[in-house]
Design an enzyme around this catalytic site. Structure first.
Site, PDB file in Angstrom:
ATOM      1  N   ILE A  36       0.823  -1.210   0.000  1.00  0.00           N
ATOM      2  CA  ILE A  36       0.000   0.000   0.000  1.00  0.00           C
ATOM      3  C   ILE A  36       0.863   1.268   0.000  1.00  0.00           C
ATOM      4  O   ILE A  36       0.378   2.342  -0.377  1.00  0.00           O
ATOM      5  CB  ILE A  36      -0.950  -0.029   1.225  1.00  0.00           C
ATOM      6  CG1 ILE A  36      -2.185   0.800   0.976  1.00  0.00           C
ATOM      7  CG2 ILE A  36      -0.242   0.386   2.502  1.00  0.00           C
ATOM      8  CD1 ILE A  36      -3.292   0.568   2.017  1.00  0.00           C
ATOM      9  N   GLY A  96      12.415  -2.585  11.309  1.00  0.00           N
ATOM     10  CA  GLY A  96      11.341  -2.002  10.506  1.00  0.00           C
ATOM     11  C   GLY A  96      10.125  -2.884  10.334  1.00  0.00           C
ATOM     12  O   GLY A  96       9.210  -2.527   9.591  1.00  0.00           O
ATOM     13  N   GLN A  97      10.088  -4.050  11.013  1.00  0.00           N
ATOM     14  CA  GLN A  97       8.888  -4.888  10.873  1.00  0.00           C
ATOM     15  C   GLN A  97       7.724  -4.241  11.603  1.00  0.00           C
ATOM     16  O   GLN A  97       7.840  -3.881  12.784  1.00  0.00           O
ATOM     17  CB  GLN A  97       9.134  -6.299  11.415  1.00  0.00           C
ATOM     18  CG  GLN A  97       7.962  -7.239  11.113  1.00  0.00           C
ATOM     19  CD  GLN A  97       8.202  -8.686  11.549  1.00  0.00           C
ATOM     20  OE1 GLN A  97       9.193  -8.990  12.220  1.00  0.00           O
ATOM     21  NE2 GLN A  97       7.286  -9.559  11.173  1.00  0.00           N
ATOM     22  N   HIS A 103       6.241 -12.041   5.881  1.00  0.00           N
ATOM     23  CA  HIS A 103       6.017 -11.549   4.512  1.00  0.00           C
ATOM     24  C   HIS A 103       7.340 -11.212   3.865  1.00  0.00           C
ATOM     25  O   HIS A 103       8.245 -10.679   4.510  1.00  0.00           O
ATOM     26  CB  HIS A 103       5.092 -10.323   4.498  1.00  0.00           C
ATOM     27  CG  HIS A 103       5.540  -9.206   5.405  1.00  0.00           C
ATOM     28  ND1 HIS A 103       5.304  -9.215   6.757  1.00  0.00           N
ATOM     29  CD2 HIS A 103       6.207  -8.065   5.146  1.00  0.00           C
ATOM     30  CE1 HIS A 103       5.802  -8.108   7.296  1.00  0.00           C
ATOM     31  NE2 HIS A 103       6.364  -7.391   6.344  1.00  0.00           N
TER      32      HIS A 103
HETATM   33  P1  AMP Z   1       7.052  -4.477   7.393  1.00  0.00           P
HETATM   34  O1  AMP Z   1       7.218  -3.020   7.799  1.00  0.00           O
HETATM   35  O2  AMP Z   1       8.291  -5.131   6.884  1.00  0.00           O
HETATM   36  O3  AMP Z   1       6.367  -5.249   8.501  1.00  0.00           O
HETATM   37  O4  AMP Z   1       6.095  -4.462   6.136  1.00  0.00           O
HETATM   38  C1  AMP Z   1       4.717  -4.238   6.235  1.00  0.00           C
HETATM   39  C2  AMP Z   1       4.305  -3.663   4.918  1.00  0.00           C
HETATM   40  O5  AMP Z   1       2.892  -3.773   4.820  1.00  0.00           O
HETATM   41  C3  AMP Z   1       4.646  -2.172   4.731  1.00  0.00           C
HETATM   42  O6  AMP Z   1       5.497  -2.029   3.598  1.00  0.00           O
HETATM   43  C4  AMP Z   1       3.281  -1.520   4.517  1.00  0.00           C
HETATM   44  O7  AMP Z   1       3.316  -0.493   3.563  1.00  0.00           O
HETATM   45  C5  AMP Z   1       2.429  -2.695   4.069  1.00  0.00           C
HETATM   46  N1  AMP Z   1       1.008  -2.583   4.340  1.00  0.00           N
HETATM   47  C6  AMP Z   1       0.414  -2.173   5.497  1.00  0.00           C
HETATM   48  N2  AMP Z   1      -0.922  -2.233   5.381  1.00  0.00           N
HETATM   49  C7  AMP Z   1      -1.180  -2.701   4.131  1.00  0.00           C
HETATM   50  C8  AMP Z   1      -2.375  -2.983   3.407  1.00  0.00           C
HETATM   51  N3  AMP Z   1      -3.603  -2.810   3.956  1.00  0.00           N
HETATM   52  N4  AMP Z   1      -2.262  -3.441   2.136  1.00  0.00           N
HETATM   53  C9  AMP Z   1      -1.048  -3.609   1.575  1.00  0.00           C
HETATM   54  N5  AMP Z   1       0.116  -3.373   2.208  1.00  0.00           N
HETATM   55  C10 AMP Z   1       0.056  -2.922   3.460  1.00  0.00           C
END
Ligand code: AMP
Ligand code: ZN
Length: 117
Positions: A36, A96-97, A103
């Site tokens: 997103i 940064g998680q 994922h």
């Molecule tokens: P991390 O920070 O490695 O845990 O990655 C989480 C990722 O999820 C970030 O890059 C966010 O931009 C992404 N994210 C959060 N909410 C959503 C959503 N509703 N749809 C798609 N991506 C998302």
């Protein structure tokens, strides 16, 4: 319980179709969707359908699914016609998680610095 859907998990809700996402690929064990808040022209997240908090715990409990995530990450890159891409598993808040459902970030489409920040 690990492996089971978690009520408070955003990505479990995307797997269940309860939160919308722009899904680009699906398999029996994985879902891939657009991030997103993209950090590159191609920024796709590949997640296992099962809930584990991070990549290492997924690999320990379900190694075949961890392999599926990696294979799908490669398929996402191939679909974008690139052989230069980065697969990132942020693990822990200090790295940064922000979503504690394993994922893979698949990043491509621009120069990717090494070492990363
Ligand atoms: P991390 O920070 O490695 O845990 O990655 C989480 C990722 O999820 C970030 O890059 C966010 O931009 C992404 N994210 C959060 N909410 C959503 C959503 N509703 N749809 C798609 N991506 C998302
Ligand atoms: Zn989850």
């Amino acid at each position: 319980m690990a492996g089971q859907p978690q009520d408070d998990c955003l990505f479990c809700k995307i797997v269940a179709g309860e939160v919308p996402a722009t899904i680009v690929r699906e398999t029996e064990t994985t879902v891939a969707f657009q991030d997103i808040n993209p950090q590159a022209p191609t920024h796709v997240l590949v997640i296992p359908r099962v809930h584990y908090p991070d990549a290492a715990s997924l690999a320990a409990a379900a190694p075949e699914v961890a392999a599926d995530v990696l294979r799908e990450a490669g398929q996402v890159a191939a679909a974008h016609d690139t052989q230069s891409y980065r697969i990132v598993f942020n693990t822990g808040s200090g790295a940064g998680q922000t979503v504690f459902h394993a994922h893979a970030h698949v990043l491509a489409g621009r120069g990717l610095q090494w070492p990363p920040g």
